[in-house]
Design an enzyme around this catalytic site. Structure first.
Site, PDB file in Angstrom:
ATOM      1  N   HIS A   1       5.028  10.304 -12.861  1.00 37.15           N
ATOM      2  CA  HIS A   1       4.932   9.781 -11.491  1.00 37.15           C
ATOM      3  C   HIS A   1       3.666   8.922 -11.346  1.00 37.15           C
ATOM      4  CE1 HIS A   1       5.474  10.135  -7.024  1.00 37.15           C
ATOM      5  NE2 HIS A   1       4.171   9.937  -7.052  1.00 37.15           N
ATOM      6  N   GLU A   2       2.540   9.484 -11.742  1.00 42.48           N
ATOM      7  CA  GLU A   2       1.269   8.768 -11.569  1.00 42.48           C
ATOM      8  C   GLU A   2       1.188   7.559 -12.504  1.00 42.48           C
ATOM      9  OE1 GLU A   2      -0.301   9.479  -8.990  1.00 42.48           O
ATOM     10  OE2 GLU A   2       0.472  11.472  -8.552  1.00 42.48           O
TER      11      GLU A   2
ATOM     12  N   GLU B   1       5.139   3.801  -3.976  1.00 40.30           N
ATOM     13  CA  GLU B   1       5.872   5.036  -4.264  1.00 40.30           C
ATOM     14  C   GLU B   1       7.190   4.729  -4.991  1.00 40.30           C
ATOM     15  OE1 GLU B   1       4.313   7.693  -3.964  1.00 40.30           O
ATOM     16  OE2 GLU B   1       5.818   9.277  -4.095  1.00 40.30           O
TER      17      GLU B   1
ATOM     18  N   HIS C   1       2.705   4.693 -10.725  1.00 42.53           N
ATOM     19  CA  HIS C   1       1.723   4.068  -9.819  1.00 42.53           C
ATOM     20  C   HIS C   1       0.771   3.174 -10.613  1.00 42.53           C
ATOM     21  CE1 HIS C   1       2.693   5.970  -6.032  1.00 42.53           C
ATOM     22  NE2 HIS C   1       2.549   7.193  -6.502  1.00 42.53           N
TER      23      HIS C   1
HETATM   24 ZN    ZN Z   1       3.120   8.948  -5.491  1.00 43.52          ZN
END
Ligand code: ZN
Length: 498
Positions: free
Chosen positions: A266-267, A296, A270
């Protein structure tokens, strides 16, 4: 002043502010990863001093004069070029900065920091009443801020627009209605699919091996080690310090390697976005993220659409097994099922892909009701329980697992939650469009080929920085108006009876 000279001054001023902001980001990163406890007080002062410097720079009246000079010569800039996009960005930022009086901005910052401290204590004590006065104060100040900023139809719109430019409460209602109507029956539909199946072995998954695996997956997805770091922190996050310096943090659970792995993915999503837009234009709006929702979308796309697919585990499981012998007898389908269980629960951050948006809808409806004066702060816990029963079929037994579970409101971040769902909606639209352009993505993932997808995202999303508002960016990338249909198709395909 000549338009070109004014533009150069704006660019130089913006870049210097970005450099100071970059130093501030590094202070924050350090505060959450490395700082010794006794250093926190001095750090808070350091952060406040630098924040003050940045606020003064953002409201410098010369910016207004320079903008006036460039806007008086519209022919000097290509309307579709990066120069004009920067000018639009600087104008938006300047107007937003000068509209909120310094006194109000300071009061909000103070109420936000006191609110967070009070929230931490209230959550630990399971005592909403201790937090309620802080929330009331934050609501009151945020209403004043909305009035200062101005809005389309209602005060909530002004706050939402700060996170997701162009969106309003009214524009979100149809998206949420679409999601709610279609996902309400999915938990029932999924009885026995694909979540049925054994759990993964409960470890041991030594943290240092997890860290190595997290790094391996981040690199496989395209995060260059020369431009990133992976560290640990209590709450996983990702931050861009500057061009070529993206920081990701995770937390390791010795009994479950998938938690830190999905956080890392997830990160990493980003971080890939941050690195993708921060190249040549770093320090100007064209080198910045356009919105929280688009940010996101990049993390959710890699986490849910890539790494929660069976194809991904066909490629990646042997790598996980090489580090964790306890996985020896496990097949990719078992992992796929284990990481895709649908279980309506109490906690948003633990929610599966299907029910996640219902958690967001709950918060969106409650904060909207607060701003519309249809709900009063003392009645919030009961309203939360009712909505939770209605949307998720579960009632929190405590306030810590209900209304006090999220940090956002305690810092005054109202209008933030919907950006999570917008991220899911954008991610699905982008993933669908990338598949149409690139062909069989699953087949690529099976062979560990993630580069074509990353290149497509860079070309269609990352490199545009803040050139277009989110809806327009997504329309240009996908050829479609904003719709939850691709997300619903994805959820039905993965979880529905099919
Ligand atoms: Zn996030």
């Amino acid at each position: 002043m000549q338009a070109s000279e004014a533009y150069d001054r704006l660019a130089a001023h913006s870049r210097e502010s970005a450099l100071l902001g970059s130093a501030l980001s590094l202070l924050y990163w350090d505060q959450r990863t490395m700082i010794p406890p006794a250093g926190q007080a001095g750090r808070a002062e350091q952060v406040a001093a630098l924040t003050g410097v940045l606020h003064r720079r953002a409201t410098d009246p010369r910016i207004g004069e320079w903008l006036g000079a460039v806007e008086a010569a519209p022919g000097a800039f290509d309307p579709d070029g990066p120069g004009m996009a920067n000018i639009r960005g600087w104008r938006r930022d300047y107007d937003l900065s000068v509209k909120v009086p310094l006194k109000l901005a300071t009061a909000l910052a103070l109420a936000g920091s006191e609110g967070q401290t009070a929230w931490e204590a209230a959550r630990a004590a399971d005592d909403f009443r201790a937090f309620a006065p802080h929330l009331s104060r934050l609501l009151d100040l945020s209403r004043q801020k909305a009035e200062a900023l101005g809005y389309a139809a209602e005060p909530y719109d002004a706050l939402l627009d700060l996170f997701e430019p162009g969106e309003t409460a009214a524009s979100l209602v149809p998206i949420f209605a679409q999601l709610r109507a279609a996902t309400a029956d999915i938990p029932a539909l999924t009885a026995g699919r694909p979540e049925a199946g054994p759990d993964l072995p409960a470890g041991p998954y030594p943290p240092e091996d997890q860290a190595a695996l997290d790094r391996e997956v981040a690199v496989a997805l395209g995060l260059p080690l020369s431009a990133s770091r992976l560290d640990t922190s209590v709450h996983p996050f990702s931050t861009l310090i500057g061009p070529g310096d993206a920081r990701v943090t995770v937390r390791h659970d010795p009994a479950d390697f998938t938690k830190s792995l999905f956080s890392a993915i997830h990160e990493t999503g980003h971080a890939l976005y941050s690195l993708g837009h921060s190249g040549r234009h770093w320090g100007a709006p064209m080198g910045e993220a356009v919105s929280l929702g688009v940010h996101e979308s990049q993390s959710r796309l890699w986490e849910n659409f890539v790494a929660r697919s069976e194809a991904f585990w066909e490629f990646f499981l042997p790598r996980a097994k090489a580090r964790f012998p306890v996985l020896a007898g496990v097949g990719p389908k078992t992992v796929f099922r284990a990481v895709n269980r649908v279980r309506p629960g109490l906690i948003r951050v633990d929610a599966d892909e299907v029910t996640y948006n219902l958690h967001v809808l709950l918060r969106f409806e409650l904060e909207l009701a607060l701003f519309r004066d249809e709900l009063q702060v003392p009645d919030l816990p009961e309203a939360w329980r009712e909505k939770s029963r209605e949307l998720l079929g579960v009632v929190p037994p405590s306030e810590a697992t209900g209304v006090l579970q999220d940090v956002h409101w305690s810092g005054g971040a109202f209008g933030y939650f919907p950006t999570y769902t917008l991220g899911n909606v954008y991610a699905a639209m982008l993933f669908e469009a990338a598949g149409e352009a690139l062909g069989d993505l699953a087949e690529m993932f099976r062979r560990g080929r993630f580069e074509p997808l990353l290149s497509w995202l860079r070309e269609n999303v990352h490199r545009h920085g803040r050139a277009y508002p989110p809806r327009e960016l997504i329309r240009r990338a996908t050829g479609r108006e904003l719709t939850a249909e691709p997300l619903l198709a994805h959820l039905r395909g993965k979880f529905g009876r099919g």
